[in-house]
Design an enzyme around this catalytic site. Structure first.
Site, short mmCIF file in Angstrom:
data_model
loop_
_atom_site.label_atom_id
_atom_site.label_comp_id
_atom_site.label_asym_id
_atom_site.label_seq_id
_atom_site.Cartn_x
_atom_site.Cartn_y
_atom_site.Cartn_z
N ASP A 265 -45.74 -74.15 16.49
CA ASP A 265 -46.45 -75.38 16.85
C ASP A 265 -46.00 -76.59 16.05
O ASP A 265 -46.33 -77.73 16.41
CB ASP A 265 -47.96 -75.18 16.64
CG ASP A 265 -48.52 -74.08 17.52
OD1 ASP A 265 -48.30 -74.14 18.74
OD2 ASP A 265 -49.15 -73.16 16.98
N HIS B 219 -49.22 -68.29 9.95
CA HIS B 219 -49.42 -67.61 11.23
C HIS B 219 -50.15 -66.31 10.97
O HIS B 219 -49.97 -65.68 9.92
CB HIS B 219 -48.07 -67.35 11.91
CG HIS B 219 -48.18 -66.96 13.35
ND1 HIS B 219 -48.45 -65.67 13.75
CD2 HIS B 219 -48.06 -67.70 14.49
CE1 HIS B 219 -48.49 -65.62 15.07
NE2 HIS B 219 -48.26 -66.83 15.55
#
Length: 447
Positions: free
Chosen positions: A380, A322
């Protein structure tokens, strides 16, 4: 240009006189730049006078090291895997709260008491319907239009129907626009889905909760009664909470930048939806699904890990790493539990994609390459599997993301508009094009 770091590091003291001294080695000039401290997080160097002092702008592609605003809404500590809204930990909110309560928190800075929550919920219910003429707007789209294309257009078009909430200088109109966006987004999202599959629109019901109402508008049909699975309702509630806001990400920054020009709130949210539509932002969970389907069997995990580590292979391990988090994304842990509860409720004993995902997560977290690079599962990684298990097609994934994130966009927009120091956004650039040259008449240009 050199830096003198000899300023106070004691964060328990008054920092009003903290400075960093910068010296330009080229000119020999020096200046002192103020150090600004928030309630948490890294200190920020105030460079507002840098150009006036030295003639320099800073260069920071993607703004990864630039604080674009001051905000009191969301705090992220990527190193520790911390996400908080108004001081409340995201895991506690997801486990103990509901989405509308989190909406109230983001918009009003505190959790509501019982009376405030009931009044807020009632206000939201009073604004869930769309103007009847908007149904004709939907009919202008092809049936195979991408749901996000329709959502961008419909949200932007709200400004053509609700003229009494466009004056951003009027506090009451700002509040009304905020309520309308949160209330109408589930109706818009459900109608986007219904239009795509050729089913009639289902009107909102005021006797249902926010999430249950959305599920009813999405999956019910006039021919028979629909009863939402409580496990699905709770899981979707948590998904919405986990996606409600995430500091100054690409779409939120887009909303703020659009809003800085004085644009109406509906146009600003439409701009945020457009930014979210990008596959690097809102479409990553679909990419995770595609990767897991391409894997076919858990026995191929070592092959996929090897490809991800090969610098000459363009393959990326989707759902890992991320831009902000350098630790396990706290939202991913909550979603994994949600997925387990939904599969149990639906009586699914074996979900191949979930099995591959768990095995891939375990293998990656035991691999020194991924651990050293702090490539942990992000939000996700499990959300796509979960949404599919609920019955949503992949084309709706980003629409659901936009629905949940709307309250964060609205809260950030209002904070910016109400900040007296806010200015129109105007980033600078490092120009690398041609310098001035004479204009050549057409007949004299070389062929």
């Amino acid at each position: 240009m050199s830096e003198d770091p000899s300023h106070s590091q004691d964060h328990s003291q008054d920092h009003s006189q903290d400075f960093v001294t910068l010296k330009d080695e080229r000119s020999g000039k020096s200046t002192r730049l103020p150090v600004l401290y928030g309630s948490q997080g890294s200190p920020v160097l105030d460079i507002a006078t840098l150009h006036a002092e030295f003639g320099y702008y800073t260069f920071d592609p993607g703004y990864g090291a630039t604080g674009s605003c001051a905000s009191a809404i969301t705090f992220i500590n990527g190193s520790e895997g911390v996400l908080m809204h108004r001081g409340y930990d995201i895991s506690e909110l997801a486990e103990q709260s509901d989405y509308l309560e989190v909406c109230y928190l983001l918009l009003n800075a505190d959790l509501p008491n019982k009376t405030q929550k009931d009044e807020f919920f009632q206000t939201i219910r009073n604004h869930t319907m769309l103007h009847d003429q908007m149904q004709y707007f939907f009919r202008g789209f092809r049936r195979d239009a991408h749901p996000m294309a329709i959502m961008v257009a419909v949200v932007g078009a709200l400004s053509a129907f609700y003229h009494d909430s466009l004056d951003i200088q009027d506090e009451e109109q700002r509040k009304l626009a905020s309520i309308r966006m949160v209330a109408k987004m589930p109706t818009i999202a459900a109608q986007v889905y219904k239009y795509a599959i050729g089913q009639p629109f289902v009107s909102p019901r005021n006797d249902l909760g926010y999430v249950e109402n959305f599920l009813n508008m999405t999956f019910s049909v006039p021919a028979e009664a629909y009863h939402a699975d409580p496990a699905v309702v709770r899981a979707l509630e948590q998904i919405f909470i986990l996606h409600a806001d995430h500091e100054q990400n690409a779409s939120t920054s887009t909303v703020r930048l659009a809003g800085s020009s004085g644009a109406n709130p509906f146009a600003c949210i439409a701009a945020g939806i457009s930014s979210l539509w990008g596959p690097a932002h809102g479409g990553a969970n679909e990419a995770v699904l595609n990767m897991l389907e391409d894997m076919e069997e858990t026995s191929r995990i070592p092959e996929f890990l090897a490809r991800a580590k090969d610098k000459d292979d363009p393959f990326r391990l989707m759902g890992f790493g991320h831009r902000v988090y350098k630790n396990y994304d706290p939202r991913a842990a909550v979603l994994r539990k949600c997925l387990e509860s939904v599969l149990i409720s639906k009586g699914v004993e074996r979900e191949p994609l979930f099995e591959r995902a768990r095995a891939l997560e375990k293998a990656a977290l035991e691999d020194a390459y991924f651990v050293e690079r702090k490539l942990f599962p992000n939000v996700d990684f499990y959300s796509g599997i979960l949404l599919r298990a609920m019955g949503f097609p992949t084309s709706m994934f980003t629409v659901l993301f936009a629905l949940a994130r709307t309250v964060g966009w609205v809260a950030q927009w209002r904070e910016m508009v109400e900040d007296p120091s806010s200015r129109i956004g105007r980033p600078r650039q490092l120009y690398r094009g041609r310098t001035k040259r004479p204009f050549v008449p057409l007949e004299q240009r070389k062929s």
